[in-house]
Enzyme design. Structure first.
Site, short mmCIF file in Angstrom:
data_model
loop_
_atom_site.label_atom_id
_atom_site.label_comp_id
_atom_site.label_asym_id
_atom_site.label_seq_id
_atom_site.Cartn_x
_atom_site.Cartn_y
_atom_site.Cartn_z
N SER A 1 1.83 -9.61 -0.64
CA SER A 1 1.47 -8.19 -0.64
C SER A 1 1.64 -7.53 0.72
CB SER A 1 0.03 -8.02 -1.11
OG SER A 1 -0.84 -8.82 -0.33
N LYS B 1 0.82 -1.21 0.00
CA LYS B 1 0.00 0.00 0.00
C LYS B 1 0.85 1.27 0.00
CE LYS B 1 -4.19 -1.84 0.22
NZ LYS B 1 -5.13 -1.69 -0.91
N GLU C 1 -10.11 5.61 2.79
CA GLU C 1 -10.87 4.48 3.33
C GLU C 1 -9.87 3.39 3.69
OE1 GLU C 1 -10.10 4.68 0.19
OE2 GLU C 1 -9.48 2.64 -0.28
#
Lengths: 257, 394
Positions: free
Chosen positions: B374, B85, B107
């Site tokens: 990830s 991210k 969000e």
């Protein structure tokens, strides 16, 4: 095809109430629409309940939730409009997010809407740039696609207004739907710019709830739209809401004539 | 004008109030993406703040246990804040700063994107507010506190299903309230144009690094790339540089929850249909009336009823394949990789590991699989313990 929408703007400033279909059930919605028409409403917006209404504040979000919990189905909108058309001829416009129309799919939705006697669609998540794929079928079925402008639209207003039809929905202020204590004259500038570019009537909504606000808006706009204040009355009074809603509609219409 | 279409998917279906902000963002992005100074600043942040390039680790034990293709792990779990991210957030926050914005909103589902946004906001001196479903706040209490520690405000979202989809709704609503000084740091390759393109561009470094690293290690391109898919940003980041390489097969793993034959899943491409939601035309889990479904996954990061439009297109044209992975399979893979390689990966990433467990034994030892890890799994330890019947709370 008679153009009921333009008729709505011929008796002074139009009063345009909104309510959510099937909140708390579809029978009450029918009663409320008839009562509002009888109390001076010039055009009525029927909100189609959606699971994720991103342009709505808490009041209408909760109404959508109640309606969906009550088992609302899109077909009920068309049945409702057909029944209403036996009694009233005022324009009825459906406010819906794009997905329920898209999924129906579009052509099927519009055929039913047209047969039932719906006059227009307001789709808050369909901006001007994406209208083409809906506008053409709307025209084919005689349904007006109502465009929106907002305080952030600036120069976009010229293009949106000059391509508008039915009426132009002018969003009074930033944010989602819901009652506001203050509506600035930002809305006035927006309406003035729009009016310089179109003969389509301009109606102002979002935040409006008092007769004083409505009166002030009526000085420059062709219509006043009220949603959350009415939905709030329905939430408070439930099945006994016909009388308070009628009274409210009368007081608002009086404030703008 | 570029309307951001991937085949028929994409577009920008948002309220008029947001149109000017999205057009302004598109213009700024188109300018800065080719601006040498912006590129250099972002590169510097990637290297000296996020810790890029992330490693490509050969999973020797795991490969031998499965007895087939060679398995490499792309270690996005080793990035600062513990997931991919950060790549997107650094890009968007730097862009927001260049645009003169002083406040960012975001969000978050699992909390990874929220933590990354709070982190970069602290670094770049931006005010930060994060919207997180109330259910997710409870599932990921540590991440909520982490964001607060970083100076962000966290707003629990109590509308609808109180998960990721509702957090997106609420962040969009917040953006319409205050748009001139605020940038919405969308966390995945979804939403209105230019977000799907822009987020993919900020994540494509994952695949670009894999290309260099695998050529160095093996002297050739991999045969399979596997990544988990919620909105799909880590997968898009891994896939993008290889879309034009027909020999490389691309596989996205969706959350099948309790199984795609139950209502308790988030497997959009397996079970969804075409629709328009959250600013984009794509595939969504929805009912026959176009109401968006409540979805479910053990993984808060994959618990989303849609998928980014570029994935919808890759699926439609057959360039990528998407497979459902259940909670049970993901938890098994989570545990197995921990023991086999000493790597506790995020439960989201474990969905990709689980598919590799199925695929690798069916392939020859000369084949190469790259799995995108990830994120790291520290955030999931308590939830996995509870899933396995231990009474453990953070």
């Amino acid at each position: 095809m008679s153009d009921r929408i333009s008729q709505a703007f011929k008796n002074g400033t139009a009063f345009i109430p909104f309510l959510t279909c099937s909140d708390p059930d579809i029978a009450l919605t029918e009663e409320l629409v008839l009562a509002m028409a009888d109390s001076g409403a010039d055009l009525i917006e029927l909100g189609l309940p959606f699971s994720d209404p991103i342009a709505e504040g808490p009041v209408i979000q909760e109404a959508d939730e109640r309606a969906l919990k009550a088992g609302f189905k899109v077909d009920q909108l068309f049945t409702l409009v057909s029944k209403l058309r036996k009694h009233i001829q005022i324009p009825l416009v459906c406010m819906t997010y794009l997905n329920p129309v898209y999924k129906n799919p579009v052509d099927h939705f519009l055929v039913q809407a047209s047969q039932a006697g719906l006059d227009g669609l307001i789709i808050p998540d369909l901006p001007y740039e994406e209208q083409a794929e809906i506008k053409e079928p709307c025209q084919k079925h005689g349904i007006k696609l109502i465009s929106m402008i907002a305080p952030t639209s600036h120069q976009r207003i010229i293009e949106v207004a000059s391509h508008s039809e039915g009426f132009l929905y002018c969003v009074s202020s930033l944010g989602v739907t819901g009652m506001r204590s203050n509506i600035t004259d930002q809305a006035k500038d927006m309406v003035m710019l729009a009016k310089a570019n179109t003969t389509t009537p301009c109606a102002v909504g979002f935040g409006v709830h008092t007769p004083e606000q409505a009166n002030r808006i009526a000085q420059y706009a062709d219509g006043v739209i009220v949603g959350s204040a009415i939905v709030n009355l329905i939430a408070q009074h439930g099945r006994n809401s016909v009388e308070p809603v009628s009274q409210y509609v009368r007081s608002m219409k009086q404030a703008i004539v | 004008m570029d309307t951001g279409r991937f085949g028929t998917y994409g577009g920008r279906y948002i309220p008029e109030t947001l149109m000017s902000a999205v057009l302004e963002l598109e213009e700024a992005y188109n300018h800065y993406k080719d601006d040498p100074e912006f590129i250099q600043e972002l590169k510097d942040l990637y290297i000296n703040y996020a810790g890029r390039p992330s490693l490509l680790t050969y999973a020797k034990n795991f490969t031998e246990e499965l007895g087939g293709a060679k398995i490499y792990l792309k270690r996005e779990d080793l990035n600062h804040t513990g997931s991919h991210k950060i790549n997107n957030v650094l890009g968007q926050c730097l862009l927001a700063k260049k645009m003169g914005k002083t406040r960012v909103i975001a969000e978050t589902g699992a909390g990874q994107h929220g933590v990354a946004t709070a982190t970069v906001a602290a670094l770049l001196g931006l005010e930060c507010e994060v919207f997180m479903g109330k259910v997710d706040c409870e599932r990921q209490a540590l991440n909520v506190y982490r964001m607060k520690l970083l100076g962000a405000s966290v707003h629990p979202v109590t509308s609808g299903t109180q998960t990721l989809k509702d957090a997106v709704n609420e962040t969009m609503r917040e953006w319409t309230k205050r748009v001139s000084d605020t940038h919405y740091v969308l966390g995945s390759v979804m939403g209105p144009h230019p977000f799907p393109t822009m987020v993919r561009d900020f994540q494509k470094i994952i695949g670009e690094e894999v290309r260099t690293q695998i050529i160095k290690a093996e002297g050739r391109l991999p045969d399979y790339l596997i990544a988990c898919v919620g909105g799909g940003s880590n997968a898009m980041g891994l896939f993008y540089d290889f879309i034009k390489e027909p020999s490389v097969k691309l596989i996205g793993c969706e959350a099948a929850g309790l199984g795609i034959d139950t209502p308790q899943h988030a497997a959009t491409l397996a079970k969804g249909s075409e629709g328009v939601f959250h600013g984009m035309k794509s595939i969504f889990c929805q009912n026959e009336d176009g109401q968006i479904d409540e979805v479910y996954s053990i993984s808060a990061g994959l618990d989303y009823p849609g998928i980014g439009p570029e994935h919808a297109n890759l699926a439609a044209i057959g360039r990528a394949q998407y497979v459902p992975i259940t909670d049970a399979e993901a938890v098994e893979a989570f545990t197995r990789l921990s023991r086999s390689e000493g790597i506790i990966c995020a439960i989201e990433s474990a969905h990709a590991v689980a598919y590799a467990e199925k695929l690798a034994p069916t392939l020859g030892k000369d084949k190469i699989i790259v799995i995108n890890l990830s994120g790291r799994g520290d955030k999931d330890v308590a939830a996995i313990a509870r899933y396995q019947g231990e009474d453990l709370y953070e």
